[in-house]
Design an enzyme around this catalytic site. Structure first.
Site, short mmCIF file in Angstrom:
data_model
loop_
_atom_site.label_atom_id
_atom_site.label_comp_id
_atom_site.label_asym_id
_atom_site.label_seq_id
_atom_site.Cartn_x
_atom_site.Cartn_y
_atom_site.Cartn_z
N GLY A 115 -22.25 19.65 68.64
CA GLY A 115 -22.62 19.38 67.27
C GLY A 115 -23.72 18.33 67.22
O GLY A 115 -23.85 17.50 68.13
N CYS A 116 -24.53 18.35 66.18
CA CYS A 116 -25.66 17.42 66.09
C CYS A 116 -25.20 15.96 66.01
O CYS A 116 -25.72 15.10 66.72
CB CYS A 116 -26.56 17.78 64.91
N HIS A 117 -24.19 15.68 65.17
CA HIS A 117 -23.66 14.32 65.09
C HIS A 117 -23.05 13.91 66.43
O HIS A 117 -23.24 12.78 66.89
CB HIS A 117 -22.59 14.23 64.00
N ALA A 118 -22.32 14.84 67.03
CA ALA A 118 -21.67 14.56 68.31
C ALA A 118 -22.70 14.25 69.39
O ALA A 118 -22.49 13.35 70.21
CB ALA A 118 -20.80 15.73 68.73
N GLY A 120 -25.63 12.85 69.08
CA GLY A 120 -26.13 11.49 68.88
C GLY A 120 -25.15 10.43 69.35
O GLY A 120 -25.54 9.46 70.02
#
Length: 315
Positions: A115-118, A120
């Site tokens: 995931g994109c948040h993950a 980061g």
């Protein structure tokens, strides 16, 4: 020889971006499905089993169903959903994660895109946990702001055609504190408990900032900002798509951090800020690049034995 690639879910945001990134590559032959056939299992099964590599850009249940239709054990699969991110039989698609992760991706037929948040959070926190700065018992605290393109076609339409009074401000969501990226954050960082994480959507299309908050007294060994910068530089040495920011004054725009400055690249930048008692580590990336489609294409290159940087821009 051309590699046959099928994007299952080619009409969604991630799928469209992958198509855009691959359509002009000479070594790639894109297999396509008509929109009216996208739920036709017979048509889809033929495409899934005739491809060298399949991207799954689908909701979790649909992704699992598509995997069940694959009977050709030579087909490589990259899943962009959350369906398999904590499944030990699937390899997590951050090549930079450890010294062995790239080889695991190369040798696997089943890879899940983070995931994109993950991405980061994990890329920022992994070195601190691996090098003994933070304990695995640490309750990580993180906030993220992302462009509205990650919310799909309905959200994109709301922002592009809606009222500024309704969508113009930064809008936190997943306020039950159960965001779908939490399980992979905990799993991939081997934490004892999931982070406290809140995301928000900003009034910009692409880009994101993932901000992790640290209290120095929680460190297992004392470390200044400069020491963390050196740790990051050593951990990610030689990585084409991870940039460590050394001079904050030159990095900020009049003291402000623009979430869009890595857009249309596969680069993730890490910057660190501190006072006497606290630190914040910020990952800046394109939510459609290293946060989704770019990461998927990077993994595809590795799995097919192509130059990892092929078709990807770095900042």
């Amino acid at each position: 020889m051309k590699f046959k690639i099928f994007v299952d879910g080619q009409y969604g945001t991630t799928g469209l971006k992958i198509h855009e990134m691959l359509e002009n590559r000479d070594e790639i032959e894109l297999l396509t499905i008509n929109e009216e056939d996208k739920k036709n299992d017979e048509v889809k099964k033929e495409l899934l089993n005739s491809a060298d590599l399949v991207f799954l850009c689908l909701p979790d249940a649909a992704s699992k169903h598509s995997v069940s239709l694959i009977t050709n054990d030579k087909v490589k699969v990259i899943d962009a959903s959350t369906a398999h991110r904590t499944n030990p039989q699937w390899v997590y698609g951050i090549p930079e994660l450890t010294s062995t992760q790239r080889e695991k991706i190369k040798n696997s037929n089943r890879v899940c895109v983070p995931g994109c948040h993950a991405s980061g959070l994990i890329i920022a926190m992994k070195p601190l946990l691996e090098k003994g700065i933070l304990p695995k018992s640490q309750k990580l605290i993180c906030h993220s702001i992302t462009g509205f393109s990650g919310g799909g076609s309905t959200m994109i339409d709301d922002y592009e055609n809606g009222s500024f009074d309704e969508v113009g401000g930064q809008r936190p969501y997943a306020l039950a504190l159960n965001h779908k990226h939490l399980p992979e954050m905990k799993y991939m960082l081997d934490l004892q408990e999931a982070p406290l994480f809140t995301p928000s959507v900003g009034n910009f299309k692409q880009g994101m900032l993932v901000m992790s908050y640290l209290v120095k007294k929680d460190f297992l060994s004392s470390a200044s900002r400069d020491e963390l910068i050196n740790l990051y530089k050593d951990y990610y040495k030689g990585e084409n798509f991870i940039n460590i920011i050394e001079e904050n004054e030159q990095y900020l725009d009049n003291g402000l951090l623009n979430p869009m400055k890595c857009n249309n690249t596969n680069t993730l930048e890490i910057s660190v800020y501190e006072n006497e008692t606290d630190m914040v580590v910020i990952s800046r990336l394109d939510n459609l690049g290293k946060g989704a489609s770019g990461a998927a294409v990077q993994c595809m290159n590795i799995m097919l034995g192509i130059d990892e940087k092929q078709g990807l821009k770095s900042k």
